[in-house]
Design a protein around this motif. Structure first.
Motif, PDB file in Angstrom:
ATOM      1  N   ILE A   6      -2.343   2.400  -2.007  1.00 26.05           N
ATOM      2  CA  ILE A   6      -2.930   1.120  -2.397  1.00 26.05           C
ATOM      3  C   ILE A   6      -2.626   0.106  -1.304  1.00 26.05           C
ATOM      4  O   ILE A   6      -1.474  -0.017  -0.861  1.00 26.05           O
ATOM      5  N   TYR A   7      -3.634  -0.624  -0.896  1.00 25.40           N
ATOM      6  CA  TYR A   7      -3.502  -1.651   0.128  1.00 25.40           C
ATOM      7  C   TYR A   7      -3.688  -3.029  -0.485  1.00 25.40           C
ATOM      8  O   TYR A   7      -4.422  -3.197  -1.460  1.00 25.40           O
ATOM      9  N   LEU A   8      -3.052  -4.008   0.123  1.00 20.91           N
ATOM     10  CA  LEU A   8      -3.312  -5.404  -0.216  1.00 20.91           C
ATOM     11  C   LEU A   8      -3.020  -6.263   0.998  1.00 20.91           C
ATOM     12  O   LEU A   8      -2.375  -5.815   1.954  1.00 20.91           O
ATOM     13  N   THR A   9      -3.517  -7.469   0.950  1.00 18.61           N
ATOM     14  CA  THR A   9      -3.318  -8.435   2.025  1.00 18.61           C
ATOM     15  C   THR A   9      -2.826  -9.732   1.403  1.00 18.61           C
ATOM     16  O   THR A   9      -3.323 -10.149   0.348  1.00 18.61           O
ATOM     17  N   PHE A  24       5.719  -2.085  -2.134  1.00 22.24           N
ATOM     18  CA  PHE A  24       4.795  -2.214  -1.006  1.00 22.24           C
ATOM     19  C   PHE A  24       5.585  -2.405   0.281  1.00 22.24           C
ATOM     20  O   PHE A  24       6.656  -3.020   0.281  1.00 22.24           O
ATOM     21  N   LYS A  25       5.044  -1.874   1.368  1.00 23.60           N
ATOM     22  CA  LYS A  25       5.652  -2.017   2.693  1.00 23.60           C
ATOM     23  C   LYS A  25       4.654  -2.711   3.606  1.00 23.60           C
ATOM     24  O   LYS A  25       3.464  -2.393   3.606  1.00 23.60           O
ATOM     25  N   SER A  26       5.161  -3.628   4.412  1.00 24.24           N
ATOM     26  CA  SER A  26       4.322  -4.314   5.394  1.00 24.24           C
ATOM     27  C   SER A  26       4.063  -3.377   6.560  1.00 24.24           C
ATOM     28  O   SER A  26       4.970  -2.677   7.013  1.00 24.24           O
ATOM     29  N   PHE A  27       2.814  -3.348   7.038  1.00 31.14           N
ATOM     30  CA  PHE A  27       2.543  -2.507   8.202  1.00 31.14           C
ATOM     31  C   PHE A  27       1.866  -3.263   9.337  1.00 31.14           C
ATOM     32  O   PHE A  27       1.758  -2.741  10.430  1.00 31.14           O
ATOM     33  N   SER A  28       1.441  -4.488   9.110  1.00 31.93           N
ATOM     34  CA  SER A  28       0.918  -5.285  10.223  1.00 31.93           C
ATOM     35  C   SER A  28       0.691  -6.723   9.792  1.00 31.93           C
ATOM     36  O   SER A  28       0.563  -7.025   8.607  1.00 31.93           O
ATOM     37  N   VAL A  29       0.654  -7.585  10.786  1.00 28.81           N
ATOM     38  CA  VAL A  29       0.277  -8.982  10.571  1.00 28.81           C
ATOM     39  C   VAL A  29      -0.947  -9.238  11.434  1.00 28.81           C
ATOM     40  O   VAL A  29      -0.960  -8.913  12.624  1.00 28.81           O
ATOM     41  N   GLU A  88      -2.502 -13.204   8.064  1.00 27.70           N
ATOM     42  CA  GLU A  88      -2.397 -12.356   6.884  1.00 27.70           C
ATOM     43  C   GLU A  88      -1.508 -11.153   7.179  1.00 27.70           C
ATOM     44  O   GLU A  88      -1.544 -10.594   8.270  1.00 27.70           O
ATOM     45  N   GLU A  89      -0.734 -10.772   6.168  1.00 27.11           N
ATOM     46  CA  GLU A  89       0.119  -9.595   6.264  1.00 27.11           C
ATOM     47  C   GLU A  89      -0.522  -8.470   5.449  1.00 27.11           C
ATOM     48  O   GLU A  89      -0.935  -8.671   4.307  1.00 27.11           O
ATOM     49  N   HIS A  90      -0.617  -7.296   6.054  1.00 29.84           N
ATOM     50  CA  HIS A  90      -1.195  -6.128   5.401  1.00 29.84           C
ATOM     51  C   HIS A  90      -0.069  -5.250   4.869  1.00 29.84           C
ATOM     52  O   HIS A  90       0.902  -4.979   5.586  1.00 29.84           O
ATOM     53  N   MET A  91      -0.215  -4.811   3.625  1.00 30.19           N
ATOM     54  CA  MET A  91       0.823  -4.020   2.978  1.00 30.19           C
ATOM     55  C   MET A  91       0.210  -2.782   2.331  1.00 30.19           C
ATOM     56  O   MET A  91      -0.966  -2.778   1.981  1.00 30.19           O
ATOM     57  N   VAL A  92       1.045  -1.751   2.163  1.00 31.69           N
ATOM     58  CA  VAL A  92       0.595  -0.503   1.552  1.00 31.69           C
ATOM     59  C   VAL A  92       1.681   0.033   0.624  1.00 31.69           C
ATOM     60  O   VAL A  92       2.873  -0.166   0.865  1.00 31.69           O
ATOM     61  N   LEU A  93       1.229   0.707  -0.426  1.00 28.09           N
ATOM     62  CA  LEU A  93       2.108   1.420  -1.343  1.00 28.09           C
ATOM     63  C   LEU A  93       1.559   2.839  -1.480  1.00 28.09           C
ATOM     64  O   LEU A  93       0.394   3.011  -1.868  1.00 28.09           O
ATOM     65  N   PHE A  94       2.381   3.825  -1.167  1.00 27.28           N
ATOM     66  CA  PHE A  94       1.978   5.219  -1.332  1.00 27.28           C
ATOM     67  C   PHE A  94       2.335   5.651  -2.741  1.00 27.28           C
ATOM     68  O   PHE A  94       3.500   5.581  -3.128  1.00 27.28           O
TER      69      PHE A  94
END
Length: 170
Positions: free
Chosen positions: A123-126, A143-148, A162-168
């Protein structure tokens, strides 16, 4: 006592959904890619269509008096190579209902729904980088941040990162 119901919205909820969506865009224009000006004149049919999409689940949080106080959307990707992904978008809780666990319950509901869907693995969110409360909520849920992304949005003459985050989930 604070009673909260979370459920998937349907076309009958369109008027209330429209109201809270426009409230979110008006009160926090820096937090959304869309704008109040772009959505204020959309027909109620447009909002009913959003609520009826087979590729997304729009959850609503209702206070004990049946007032819609929070919304969030879980969108599945449609393309074959992306169908293992879902996105959380359009998260909003009315200011008077913040710090009561409404946002946590909405995001947790999205996560549980995503886990129940075939194919969804992540799952992704910003989130805008200045929204510390939201970032902390997402981090606390795994969720973990993977880029700004610098200058992701431009509101008048102001750039917003914006910060991009993902949850596996699988």
């Amino acid at each position: 006592m604070y009673i909260l119901e979370i459920r998937i919205l349907n076309s009958l909820d369109a008027p209330e959904y429209r109201n809270i969506r426009l409230e979110s865009l008006k009160k926090h224009p820096e937090s959304f890619g869309s704008s109040y000006e772009e959505e204020k004149d959309l027909s109620i049919e447009n909002f009913k269509d959003k609520l009826s999409s087979p590729d997304s689940f729009i959850f609503g949080a209702f206070h004990d008096n049946n007032e819609l106080i929070g919304i969030v959307t879980l969108k599945k990707e449609r393309l074959i190579k992306l169908r293992h992904r879902a996105n959380i978008v359009a998260m909003y809780v009315s200011p008077v209902s913040r710090n009561l666990g409404v946002g946590r319950k909405l995001i947790s509901t999205c996560i549980e729904k995503a886990k129940s869907l075939e194919h969804i693995e992540q799952i992704y969110l910003t989130v805008v980088t200045t929204n510390t409360a939201a970032k902390n909520l997402y981090l606390s849920l795994g969720f973990k941040s993977f880029s700004v992304e610098g200058r992701a949005l431009k509101l008048n003459d102001t750039y917003i990162d914006e910060e991009h985050m993902v949850l596996f989930v699988k």
